[in-house]
Design a protein around this motif. Structure first.
Motif, mmCIF file in Angstrom:
data_model
loop_
_atom_site.group_PDB
_atom_site.id
_atom_site.type_symbol
_atom_site.label_atom_id
_atom_site.label_comp_id
_atom_site.label_asym_id
_atom_site.label_seq_id
_atom_site.Cartn_x
_atom_site.Cartn_y
_atom_site.Cartn_z
ATOM 1 N N UNK A 38 11.309 2.693 -6.242
ATOM 2 C CA UNK A 38 12.411 2.840 -6.943
ATOM 3 C C UNK A 38 13.343 1.449 -7.365
ATOM 4 N N UNK A 39 13.153 0.458 -6.462
ATOM 5 C CA UNK A 39 13.876 -0.764 -6.706
ATOM 6 C C UNK A 39 13.146 -1.669 -7.689
ATOM 7 N N UNK A 40 11.589 -1.418 -7.360
ATOM 8 C CA UNK A 40 10.895 -2.186 -8.291
ATOM 9 C C UNK A 40 10.505 -1.674 -9.965
ATOM 10 N N UNK A 43 4.641 -2.786 -6.608
ATOM 11 C CA UNK A 43 4.234 -4.126 -5.969
ATOM 12 C C UNK A 43 5.492 -5.179 -5.769
ATOM 13 N N UNK A 44 6.299 -5.374 -7.212
ATOM 14 C CA UNK A 44 7.261 -6.268 -7.045
ATOM 15 C C UNK A 44 8.393 -5.541 -6.231
ATOM 16 N N UNK A 45 8.597 -4.462 -6.097
ATOM 17 C CA UNK A 45 9.519 -3.843 -5.083
ATOM 18 C C UNK A 45 9.073 -4.213 -3.444
ATOM 19 N N UNK A 89 11.717 -3.964 -12.758
ATOM 20 C CA UNK A 89 10.899 -3.900 -13.946
ATOM 21 C C UNK A 89 11.499 -3.480 -15.280
ATOM 22 N N UNK A 90 12.244 -2.401 -15.200
ATOM 23 C CA UNK A 90 13.040 -1.928 -16.213
ATOM 24 C C UNK A 90 14.030 -3.061 -16.672
ATOM 25 N N UNK A 91 14.751 -3.490 -15.689
ATOM 26 C CA UNK A 91 15.859 -4.698 -16.136
ATOM 27 C C UNK A 91 15.205 -5.850 -16.969
ATOM 28 N N UNK A 95 0.804 -1.020 -0.138
ATOM 29 C CA UNK A 95 0.027 0.032 -0.025
ATOM 30 C C UNK A 95 0.854 1.205 -0.057
ATOM 31 N N UNK A 96 1.649 1.118 0.904
ATOM 32 C CA UNK A 96 2.704 2.477 1.035
ATOM 33 C C UNK A 96 3.486 2.815 -0.095
ATOM 34 N N UNK A 97 3.966 1.801 -0.915
ATOM 35 C CA UNK A 97 4.903 2.042 -1.879
ATOM 36 C C UNK A 97 4.005 2.365 -3.434
#
Lengths: 318, 291
Positions: free
Chosen positions: A252-254, A263-265, A305-307, A41-43
């Motif tokens: 940012x990591x996701x 979600x992924x992050x 996701x970008x990777x 939720x937060x991210x």
């Protein structure tokens, strides 16, 4: 996929996760799962303002704590069922987000970021000095062991988990819907070139205010059930820096450009932290988050996701 | 009830002394944020790092913290150079400084803080020096030496920095790069090199500010967060990049905080700076002396 169908798919997945957890019968899974969903939720909420509009909010902890402390206030004043508290948390944080945005969003992006940091400290000082909600000593929240919904009696932690699952699904659906509608395109123009957007007639201030309000409200919702989860709330834990850091680090990591990234992050980083907290220590787990954040912004600015997208594109062009 | 006049005068004096110290803390941000447009929110973390270096050497060898901080200046300068180089290559060159640059510094802030917690724990640490404890008395007014010494050292540092920026060639080049980078390039100066030097100096001031901080109050790793708001409040209020403006704003904030903590209690003091910052941003974003 239409929004309705997407929501249904999410709900089915969420229910499946719950049923699996219930059948395994390990209470700890719900404790850990609640935290991970809370970070979803937060991210997602952070990403609506940060990823879509390009405005960095360092004060996620403040919005989260607003939600948590409005719950504490009502617990002392007149206890209400948690779903009502979630709505109240959303309204309070949404209004603060709107006011905050109104004061600072006309300025350059950096000022907004600094102001959000400042707001977190102002609010923390207010709460520390407010005896009714426990002041710096903190407040105890007593919760029942079980709760009955529609005749079924379930463990309270499972109830909280289900509520947070609903919030997580709601925030993902909201975040996805925004990205696919005109609102999302408006946000993207602000992120890419605010001056050009303004000149082309995009109502940038109004869009930014909408984004801060939605984002703030979702963070408040995430905070509202927290006192019942933790049982004892003190300002230092509600305003903890880990919420601010995680809600930035996870998107940012996701990857910040769409709803999948946060979600992924959140799932990756959230699970990693749960494992690190149990196996190593909580200070080390925060260090890991910080280092990952720095590493990703420097090396892989588009996140996981970008990777993956780059990899797919490279394979297709072969 | 008659008004406690002595208390007010003492509060103002204490505030001015505190303000002098704040000026030294803000000088670095005035350069990085005000002149170079780099939003280095990790600056307070470097100040705390300076405090811990001063602390560890003071406790081990009994050397005065201010002397330690002057000796470690070059290390901080080089650290600043390296950070700017990373920042330039990863963000400024790609034009991504707004979102990712901020996240980068936020990450640095966080990593520094957590590392200090892992090494030193969360106990408050303090230094020992002959001037911590005694006070000067002029009539009814107290000048605690632990505030007076940092304030004077801060003013000296601040004055030197101002002379450097306004009188030397490199200093003027820093001013120039803040005004028009392209024009500087046309004058055959390398803006990136100038910025690297300027950022190095900005981080170097954190070494001295850190030593002064640990003289004034016991330090633990998360103290730096309180300074983020103060530093940026002063910087914005003083008009970005103006060193004299910064000094006046620092004194003003020091006096207001001191009056608040004496008349309303110290737990309200952090809110003063941040409330001040919010009001400044909302109503006077160009600073007190801005047009």
């Amino acid at each position: 996929m239409s929004t309705l169908r997407f929501t249904l798919v999410c709900a089915v997945i969420g229910l499946a996760v719950y049923v699996c957890g219930h059948l395994l019968g390990i209470g700890y899974l719900f404790f850990a799962g609640y935290t991970i969903l809370q970070f979803v939720v937060l991210s997602s909420a952070w990403n609506i303002l940060g990823g879509y509009c390009g405005y960095v909010n360092f004060g996620s902890a403040a919005f989260f704590a607003l939600g948590a402390y409005s719950t504490v206030f009502f617990y002392k004043f007149h206890p209400l069922p948690i779903p009502f508290l979630i709505v109240i948390g959303a309204v309070v944080s949404g209004i603060v987000g709107l006011g905050m945005g109104y004061l600072t969003l006309r300025l350059r992006g950096a000022f907004f970021a600094i102001a959000t940091l400042a707001m977190a400290v102002v609010l923390q000082t207010l709460v520390v000095n407010w005896d009714y909600v426990g002041g710096s000593r903190g407040a105890y929240i007593v919760r029942a062991d079980t709760i009955s919904i529609g005749g079924y009696s379930i463990e309270y932690i499972e109830y909280l988990f289900l509520l947070m699952m609903i919030l997580a699904i709601a925030s993902i659906v909201i975040s996805r819907t925004i990205a696919r509608t005109q609102l999302g395109f408006g946000f993207a123009t602000i992120r890419d070139d605010e001056l050009a957007a303004e000149a082309s007639g995009v109502p940038t201030l109004r869009l930014k205010l909408i984004a801060t309000t939605i984002s703030g409200a979702l963070m408040g919702m995430a905070g509202a059930p927290f006192p019942y989860y933790i049982g004892y709330l003190q300002p230092a834990s509600a305003f903890g820096l880990e919420y601010g850091v995680n809600s930035i680090a996870m998107p940012i990591i996701g990857g910040t450009t769409n709803w999948v990234g946060p979600l992924v992050g959140a799932i990756l980083l959230g699970s990693l932290q749960q494992i690190a907290t149990v196996t190593i220590s909580s200070a080390v787990n925060l260090l890991i988050v910080g280092l990952l954040l720095v590493a990703f912004v420097v090396i892989a600015p588009n996140g996981v996701v970008g990777l993956v997208q780059d990899r797919l594109r490279a394979r297709r062009s072969k | 009830m008659d008004f406690p006049f002595d208390l007010l005068v003492n509060a103002i004096v204490a505030g001015l002394l505190l303000g002098g110290f704040y000026a030294a803390v803000t000088a670095g941000v005035s350069i990085s944020f005000g002149m170079l447009d780099i939003v280095n929110i990790a600056h307070p973390a470097f100040i705390i790092l300076g405090s811990y270096i001063a602390y560890i050497i003071n406790i081990s060898f009994g050397i005065d913290p201010i002397v330690v901080s002057i000796v470690t200046l070059p290390i901080f300068y080089v650290l600043g150079n390296i950070i700017y180089q990373v920042y330039y290559v990863s963000f400024e060159k790609r034009g991504q400084e707004s979102l990712r640059g901020l996240a980068f510094f936020f990450g640095l802030l966080f990593v520094t803080e957590v590392m200090l917690i892992l090494v030193f724990g969360v106990d408050y640490r303090y230094v020992e020096a002959s001037y911590i404890g005694p006070s000067l008395h002029l009539g009814n007014i107290d000048f605690p030496m632990r505030m007076l010494v940092p304030c004077i050292s801060a003013l000296v540092v601040f004055g030197l920095l101002h002379l450097f920026i306004t009188r030397t060639f490199t200093g003027r080049a820093i001013m120039a790069v803040s005004q028009d980078q392209l024009a500087l390039q046309l004058m055959a100066a390398d803006p990136i090199r100038i910025k690297r030097i300027a950022f190095g100096i900005s981080i170097a001031t954190a070494s001295i500010a850190g030593a002064l901080l640990v003289i004034i109050q016991p330090v633990e790793p998360s103290v730096g967060r309180e300074y983020i708001g103060r530093v940026f409040a002063i910087c914005v209020l003083g008009g970005l990049g103006s060193l004299p403006g910064t000094l006046v704003a620092a004194m003003l904030l020091g006096v207001m905080e001191s009056i608040t903590s004496i008349f309303y209690g110290p737990s309200w003091a952090p809110a003063v700076a941040f409330g001040f910052l919010l009001l400044t941003l909302a109503f006077r974003p160009a600073g007190l002396f801005g047009r």
